[in-house]
Design a protein around this motif. Structure first.
Motif, PDB file in Angstrom:
ATOM      1  N   ASP A  13       7.658   6.409 -19.941  1.00  0.00           N
ATOM      2  CA  ASP A  13       6.646   6.170 -20.980  1.00  0.00           C
ATOM      3  C   ASP A  13       6.131   4.730 -20.974  1.00  0.00           C
ATOM      4  O   ASP A  13       4.951   4.494 -21.208  1.00  0.00           O
ATOM      5  CB  ASP A  13       7.204   6.495 -22.367  1.00  0.00           C
ATOM      6  CG  ASP A  13       7.477   7.980 -22.564  1.00  0.00           C
ATOM      7  OD1 ASP A  13       6.969   8.805 -21.766  1.00  0.00           O
ATOM      8  OD2 ASP A  13       8.217   8.323 -23.504  1.00  0.00           O
ATOM      9  N   VAL A  14       7.029   3.765 -20.725  1.00  0.00           N
ATOM     10  CA  VAL A  14       6.613   2.359 -20.828  1.00  0.00           C
ATOM     11  C   VAL A  14       5.744   1.914 -19.649  1.00  0.00           C
ATOM     12  O   VAL A  14       5.172   0.836 -19.692  1.00  0.00           O
ATOM     13  CB  VAL A  14       7.815   1.388 -21.015  1.00  0.00           C
ATOM     14  CG1 VAL A  14       8.584   1.728 -22.282  1.00  0.00           C
ATOM     15  CG2 VAL A  14       8.721   1.347 -19.802  1.00  0.00           C
ATOM     16  N   VAL A  15       5.646   2.757 -18.604  1.00  0.00           N
ATOM     17  CA  VAL A  15       4.729   2.449 -17.491  1.00  0.00           C
ATOM     18  C   VAL A  15       3.718   3.577 -17.300  1.00  0.00           C
ATOM     19  O   VAL A  15       3.178   3.784 -16.212  1.00  0.00           O
ATOM     20  CB  VAL A  15       5.490   2.154 -16.168  1.00  0.00           C
ATOM     21  CG1 VAL A  15       6.235   0.834 -16.271  1.00  0.00           C
ATOM     22  CG2 VAL A  15       6.420   3.294 -15.786  1.00  0.00           C
ATOM     23  N   ALA A  16       3.440   4.308 -18.373  1.00  0.00           N
ATOM     24  CA  ALA A  16       2.427   5.364 -18.324  1.00  0.00           C
ATOM     25  C   ALA A  16       1.038   4.719 -18.224  1.00  0.00           C
ATOM     26  O   ALA A  16       0.859   3.554 -18.598  1.00  0.00           O
ATOM     27  CB  ALA A  16       2.521   6.231 -19.583  1.00  0.00           C
ATOM     28  N   PRO A  17       0.057   5.469 -17.717  1.00  0.00           N
ATOM     29  CA  PRO A  17      -1.306   4.921 -17.646  1.00  0.00           C
ATOM     30  C   PRO A  17      -1.762   4.383 -19.002  1.00  0.00           C
ATOM     31  O   PRO A  17      -1.534   5.007 -20.035  1.00  0.00           O
ATOM     32  CB  PRO A  17      -2.138   6.127 -17.212  1.00  0.00           C
ATOM     33  CG  PRO A  17      -1.185   6.959 -16.415  1.00  0.00           C
ATOM     34  CD  PRO A  17       0.140   6.810 -17.125  1.00  0.00           C
ATOM     35  N   GLY A  18      -2.370   3.206 -18.967  1.00  0.00           N
ATOM     36  CA  GLY A  18      -2.888   2.582 -20.178  1.00  0.00           C
ATOM     37  C   GLY A  18      -1.911   1.670 -20.883  1.00  0.00           C
ATOM     38  O   GLY A  18      -2.280   1.008 -21.858  1.00  0.00           O
ATOM     39  N   ILE A  27       1.314  -3.392 -11.930  1.00  0.00           N
ATOM     40  CA  ILE A  27       0.181  -3.553 -11.002  1.00  0.00           C
ATOM     41  C   ILE A  27      -0.018  -5.025 -10.655  1.00  0.00           C
ATOM     42  O   ILE A  27      -0.227  -5.379  -9.486  1.00  0.00           O
ATOM     43  CB  ILE A  27      -1.109  -2.956 -11.611  1.00  0.00           C
ATOM     44  CG1 ILE A  27      -0.975  -1.435 -11.762  1.00  0.00           C
ATOM     45  CG2 ILE A  27      -2.316  -3.303 -10.742  1.00  0.00           C
ATOM     46  CD1 ILE A  27      -2.056  -0.807 -12.631  1.00  0.00           C
ATOM     47  N   GLN A  28       0.088  -5.896 -11.658  1.00  0.00           N
ATOM     48  CA  GLN A  28      -0.066  -7.337 -11.397  1.00  0.00           C
ATOM     49  C   GLN A  28       1.025  -7.847 -10.455  1.00  0.00           C
ATOM     50  O   GLN A  28       0.788  -8.729  -9.642  1.00  0.00           O
ATOM     51  CB  GLN A  28      -0.018  -8.123 -12.714  1.00  0.00           C
ATOM     52  CG  GLN A  28      -1.242  -7.948 -13.572  1.00  0.00           C
ATOM     53  CD  GLN A  28      -1.051  -8.492 -14.994  1.00  0.00           C
ATOM     54  OE1 GLN A  28       0.042  -8.914 -15.377  1.00  0.00           O
ATOM     55  NE2 GLN A  28      -2.120  -8.470 -15.772  1.00  0.00           N
ATOM     56  N   THR A  29       2.214  -7.269 -10.552  1.00  0.00           N
ATOM     57  CA  THR A  29       3.347  -7.716  -9.743  1.00  0.00           C
ATOM     58  C   THR A  29       3.323  -7.121  -8.336  1.00  0.00           C
ATOM     59  O   THR A  29       3.589  -7.823  -7.359  1.00  0.00           O
ATOM     60  CB  THR A  29       4.679  -7.350 -10.440  1.00  0.00           C
ATOM     61  OG1 THR A  29       4.677  -7.912 -11.759  1.00  0.00           O
ATOM     62  CG2 THR A  29       5.873  -7.879  -9.664  1.00  0.00           C
ATOM     63  N   PHE A  30       3.008  -5.832  -8.233  1.00  0.00           N
ATOM     64  CA  PHE A  30       3.145  -5.124  -6.950  1.00  0.00           C
ATOM     65  C   PHE A  30       1.820  -4.708  -6.312  1.00  0.00           C
ATOM     66  O   PHE A  30       1.814  -4.259  -5.168  1.00  0.00           O
ATOM     67  CB  PHE A  30       4.023  -3.883  -7.133  1.00  0.00           C
ATOM     68  CG  PHE A  30       5.426  -4.192  -7.553  1.00  0.00           C
ATOM     69  CD1 PHE A  30       6.363  -4.635  -6.632  1.00  0.00           C
ATOM     70  CD2 PHE A  30       5.826  -4.055  -8.871  1.00  0.00           C
ATOM     71  CE1 PHE A  30       7.665  -4.929  -7.006  1.00  0.00           C
ATOM     72  CE2 PHE A  30       7.127  -4.342  -9.272  1.00  0.00           C
ATOM     73  CZ  PHE A  30       8.046  -4.790  -8.332  1.00  0.00           C
ATOM     74  N   SER A  76      -1.591   6.887 -12.050  1.00  0.00           N
ATOM     75  CA  SER A  76      -0.247   6.704 -12.598  1.00  0.00           C
ATOM     76  C   SER A  76       0.645   6.087 -11.522  1.00  0.00           C
ATOM     77  O   SER A  76       0.293   6.055 -10.343  1.00  0.00           O
ATOM     78  CB  SER A  76       0.337   8.042 -13.072  1.00  0.00           C
ATOM     79  OG  SER A  76       0.544   8.898 -11.968  1.00  0.00           O
ATOM     80  N   LEU A  77       1.803   5.618 -11.954  1.00  0.00           N
ATOM     81  CA  LEU A  77       2.743   5.011 -11.027  1.00  0.00           C
ATOM     82  C   LEU A  77       3.232   6.056 -10.032  1.00  0.00           C
ATOM     83  O   LEU A  77       3.661   7.143 -10.419  1.00  0.00           O
ATOM     84  CB  LEU A  77       3.928   4.421 -11.808  1.00  0.00           C
ATOM     85  CG  LEU A  77       4.969   3.649 -10.999  1.00  0.00           C
ATOM     86  CD1 LEU A  77       4.354   2.389 -10.390  1.00  0.00           C
ATOM     87  CD2 LEU A  77       6.150   3.274 -11.882  1.00  0.00           C
ATOM     88  N   ASP A  78       3.165   5.736  -8.750  1.00  0.00           N
ATOM     89  CA  ASP A  78       3.706   6.608  -7.706  1.00  0.00           C
ATOM     90  C   ASP A  78       5.208   6.352  -7.657  1.00  0.00           C
ATOM     91  O   ASP A  78       5.681   5.438  -6.986  1.00  0.00           O
ATOM     92  CB  ASP A  78       3.046   6.293  -6.356  1.00  0.00           C
ATOM     93  CG  ASP A  78       3.526   7.201  -5.239  1.00  0.00           C
ATOM     94  OD1 ASP A  78       4.598   7.833  -5.383  1.00  0.00           O
ATOM     95  OD2 ASP A  78       2.843   7.270  -4.202  1.00  0.00           O
TER      96      ASP A  78
END
Length: 197
Positions: free
Chosen positions: A37-42, A50-53, A63-65
């Motif tokens: 949930d804490v890395v869900a879209p939005g 995204i800024q890190t990787f 969404s996160l792969d």
């Protein structure tokens, strides 16, 4: 709220233990679900990932792969630590909030990376699901269809069995059948009802 943290290595059977407690009417919050949930879209969590990787960690739907991210972090300890610095504090805050909303006799928090993520001194009890490493590997190979090398590196990236047992208030063995597991949970459930009362 009297709070029990359930932990154990990957493929130790935490989900089976969780289901046993749920059948007894215990409110549960699972850190793995919260971590999604804490890395869900939005979310600001995904933005920081995204800024890190970079955008290469995203799937076609934005969404996160998770599979690609998992392979990356288990191959690169620095990447794993960067990801943990993003996710763990957000998960801790969400779990702490979830306890406020629980209404059962006691609450169960399923925290697979309890040893690794730290800062859970506020839980009342730590329950470790324990199985031998060979059984974890066997379960991982059949469950996830991964290579033995990846299974070994996934286990090596987590706290050791000895580290988990060192923080345990209670231990439940999950190397037998589901009936034995359920009987073990019933004993723990009664103990936790007494402690919570």
């Amino acid at each position: 709220m009297f709070t029990v943290a359930l932990t154990g290595g990957i493929a130790s059977g935490k989900s089976a233990v969780e289901r046993c407690f749920a059948r007894r009417g215990i409110d549960i919050c699972d850190a793995d679900r919260v971590a999604r949930d804490v890395v869900a879209p939005g979310t600001d969590g995904l933005q920081e990932v995204i800024q890190t990787f970079g955008h290469a960690v995203l799937g076609a739907d934005g969404s996160l792969d998770r599979k690609a991210m998992r392979e990356r972090v288990f191959a690169d300890p620095d990447a794993r630590h960067q990801l943990e610095r993003i996710i763990h504090p957000r998960v801790r805050r969400a779990l702490r909030q979830s306890v406020q909303d629980m209404r059962s006799a006691y609450g169960l928090l399923v925290i697979p990376l309890l040893v690794e993520s730290g800062d859970y001194a506020w839980v009342d009890r730590v329950l470790v699901v324990d199985v031998p490493r060979a059984l974890q590997i066997s379960r991982l190979l059949s469950r996830d269809g991964i290579t033995r090398d990846l299974a070994e590196s996934m286990l090596d990236a987590q706290a050791s069995r000895e580290q988990r047992l060192a923080i345990a208030d209670d231990v439940i063995d999950n190397s037998a059948d589901l009936d034995a597991l359920d009987k073990g949970v019933e004993i723990l459930h009664r103990r936790y009802l007494e402690l919570a009362g």
